[in-house]
Design a protein around this motif. Sequence first.
Motif, PDB file in Angstrom:
ATOM      1  N   ARG A  10      66.590  58.686  -4.178  1.00  0.00           N
ATOM      2  CA  ARG A  10      66.528  60.061  -3.702  1.00  0.00           C
ATOM      3  C   ARG A  10      67.895  60.536  -3.194  1.00  0.00           C
ATOM      4  NH1 ARG A  10      61.706  62.768  -2.158  1.00  0.00           N
ATOM      5  NH2 ARG A  10      59.865  61.590  -2.734  1.00  0.00           N
ATOM      6  N   HIS A  13      70.100  61.285  -6.081  1.00  0.00           N
ATOM      7  CA  HIS A  13      69.662  62.550  -6.684  1.00  0.00           C
ATOM      8  C   HIS A  13      70.172  63.745  -5.862  1.00  0.00           C
ATOM      9  CE1 HIS A  13      66.936  64.781  -9.342  1.00  0.00           C
ATOM     10  NE2 HIS A  13      66.580  65.520  -8.303  1.00  0.00           N
ATOM     11  N   VAL A  69      62.483  59.158  -9.475  1.00  0.00           N
ATOM     12  CA  VAL A  69      61.758  59.592  -8.272  1.00  0.00           C
ATOM     13  C   VAL A  69      60.337  60.016  -8.663  1.00  0.00           C
ATOM     14  CG1 VAL A  69      61.678  61.247  -6.367  1.00  0.00           C
ATOM     15  CG2 VAL A  69      63.851  60.328  -7.075  1.00  0.00           C
ATOM     16  N   TYR A  91      51.437  68.996  -8.125  1.00  0.00           N
ATOM     17  CA  TYR A  91      52.805  68.464  -8.047  1.00  0.00           C
ATOM     18  C   TYR A  91      53.386  68.289  -9.457  1.00  0.00           C
ATOM     19  CZ  TYR A  91      56.511  65.127  -6.725  1.00  0.00           C
ATOM     20  OH  TYR A  91      57.716  64.494  -6.535  1.00  0.00           O
ATOM     21  N   LYS A  98      59.890  72.658 -13.149  1.00  0.00           N
ATOM     22  CA  LYS A  98      61.252  72.365 -12.697  1.00  0.00           C
ATOM     23  C   LYS A  98      62.076  71.749 -13.848  1.00  0.00           C
ATOM     24  CE  LYS A  98      63.968  69.494  -9.606  1.00  0.00           C
ATOM     25  NZ  LYS A  98      64.090  68.696  -8.399  1.00  0.00           N
ATOM     26  N   PHE A 102      65.373  73.229 -15.453  1.00  0.00           N
ATOM     27  CA  PHE A 102      66.569  72.381 -15.545  1.00  0.00           C
ATOM     28  C   PHE A 102      67.126  72.405 -16.982  1.00  0.00           C
ATOM     29  CE2 PHE A 102      68.404  68.233 -16.586  1.00  0.00           C
ATOM     30  CZ  PHE A 102      69.431  68.169 -15.659  1.00  0.00           C
ATOM     31  N   THR A 155      62.149  72.893  -6.336  1.00  0.00           N
ATOM     32  CA  THR A 155      62.202  71.629  -5.599  1.00  0.00           C
ATOM     33  C   THR A 155      61.550  71.787  -4.221  1.00  0.00           C
ATOM     34  OG1 THR A 155      64.236  71.024  -6.725  1.00  0.00           O
ATOM     35  CG2 THR A 155      63.764  69.862  -4.691  1.00  0.00           C
TER      36      THR A 155
HETATM   37  C1  HEM Z   1      70.156  71.089 -11.204  1.00  0.00           C
HETATM   38  C2  HEM Z   1      69.253  70.159 -11.206  1.00  0.00           C
HETATM   39  C3  HEM Z   1      68.526  69.630 -10.015  1.00  0.00           C
HETATM   40  C4  HEM Z   1      68.679  69.921  -8.701  1.00  0.00           C
HETATM   41  C5  HEM Z   1      69.655  70.885  -8.075  1.00  0.00           C
HETATM   42  C6  HEM Z   1      67.716  69.132  -7.978  1.00  0.00           C
HETATM   43  C7  HEM Z   1      67.580  69.120  -6.605  1.00  0.00           C
HETATM   44  C8  HEM Z   1      66.713  68.311  -5.921  1.00  0.00           C
HETATM   45  C9  HEM Z   1      66.701  68.131  -4.480  1.00  0.00           C
HETATM   46  C10 HEM Z   1      67.668  68.816  -3.519  1.00  0.00           C
HETATM   47  C11 HEM Z   1      65.692  67.280  -4.188  1.00  0.00           C
HETATM   48  C12 HEM Z   1      65.276  66.776  -2.796  1.00  0.00           C
HETATM   49  C13 HEM Z   1      65.866  65.372  -2.659  1.00  0.00           C
HETATM   50  C14 HEM Z   1      65.055  64.490  -1.753  1.00  0.00           C
HETATM   51  O1  HEM Z   1      65.332  64.474  -0.564  1.00  0.00           O
HETATM   52  O2  HEM Z   1      64.165  63.809  -2.244  1.00  0.00           O
HETATM   53  C15 HEM Z   1      65.037  66.911  -5.420  1.00  0.00           C
HETATM   54  C16 HEM Z   1      63.956  66.091  -5.514  1.00  0.00           C
HETATM   55  C17 HEM Z   1      63.341  65.750  -6.702  1.00  0.00           C
HETATM   56  N1  HEM Z   1      63.798  66.048  -7.971  1.00  0.00           N
HETATM   57 FE1  HEM Z   1      65.389  67.187  -8.413  1.00  0.00          FE
HETATM   58  N2  HEM Z   1      66.986  68.371  -8.869  1.00  0.00           N
HETATM   59  C18 HEM Z   1      67.445  68.650 -10.124  1.00  0.00           C
HETATM   60  C19 HEM Z   1      67.022  68.110 -11.302  1.00  0.00           C
HETATM   61  C20 HEM Z   1      65.924  67.297 -11.428  1.00  0.00           C
HETATM   62  C21 HEM Z   1      65.416  66.754 -12.649  1.00  0.00           C
HETATM   63  C22 HEM Z   1      66.061  66.968 -14.016  1.00  0.00           C
HETATM   64  C23 HEM Z   1      64.297  66.059 -12.360  1.00  0.00           C
HETATM   65  C24 HEM Z   1      63.392  65.272 -13.267  1.00  0.00           C
HETATM   66  C25 HEM Z   1      63.763  64.613 -14.315  1.00  0.00           C
HETATM   67  C26 HEM Z   1      64.087  66.130 -10.937  1.00  0.00           C
HETATM   68  C27 HEM Z   1      63.036  65.553 -10.252  1.00  0.00           C
HETATM   69  C28 HEM Z   1      62.912  65.515  -8.887  1.00  0.00           C
HETATM   70  C29 HEM Z   1      61.826  64.867  -8.162  1.00  0.00           C
HETATM   71  C30 HEM Z   1      60.625  64.163  -8.786  1.00  0.00           C
HETATM   72  C31 HEM Z   1      62.100  65.013  -6.797  1.00  0.00           C
HETATM   73  C32 HEM Z   1      61.260  64.476  -5.622  1.00  0.00           C
HETATM   74  C33 HEM Z   1      60.480  65.592  -5.008  1.00  0.00           C
HETATM   75  C34 HEM Z   1      59.610  65.052  -3.873  1.00  0.00           C
HETATM   76  O3  HEM Z   1      58.512  64.612  -4.161  1.00  0.00           O
HETATM   77  O4  HEM Z   1      60.055  65.062  -2.731  1.00  0.00           O
HETATM   78  N3  HEM Z   1      65.095  66.885 -10.403  1.00  0.00           N
HETATM   79  N4  HEM Z   1      65.692  67.546  -6.450  1.00  0.00           N
END
Ligand code: HEM
Length: 158
Positions: A10, A13, A69, A91, A98, A102, A155
Amino acid sequence: MRESVELFIRSVHLTAAILWFGGVLFSTFVVTPILQQNLSPENLLTIHNRFRTLIRLMIHVLLTTGAMVFFIVALNNGFFTGNSNDDFKAYMLIFVVKLAAFGIMALFWGLYSSFYRKHLELAPPDGDAYHSQSRHINVWRGLMLVAGLIVFALTLLL
Ligand code: HEM
């Protein structure tokens, strides 16, 4: 052990998300307007190519760590054992939206960066790269920023 692995993924990410979005915002509103007025197209191209490499890397890191994640959250919610509840179905829906946002954002980034590169390659060496820039290049960049904001907004819903 599983918690610390999840926390690590995380944080990678989150770092990649901040680098990606912060980098694009900083480049769009601070660096590029100043450099375009002071540097030759050749030097601008060198900077842009370096920036492209970094952003491309961040996009891959986001994709990989995001998928990881999601896998962990799915595992924690009994998705693979058929015990998931309605909350997890919602979810998953937001996750898919999302992912689509993306994909659109990555497409706009690709279009912007390719057109901008072409523009710099074709600009005369001592020409003014700023004022000769076509409007469609800025439009793709603007759309990419909007799509990025939508990804952030989605997100927050996850
Ligand atoms: C520009 C692209 C993206 C941005 C700016 C972004 C931003 C974020 C941020 C800020 C978080 C919260 C981090 C944390 O504390 O867990 C997050 C969580 C997450 N992101 Fe992204 N993300 C992006 C792309 C993606 C992509 C491509 C995927 C999937 C392949 C993805 C899947 C996830 C998942 C599953 C979570 C966990 C959410 C949760 O259950 O808390 N993200 N993302």
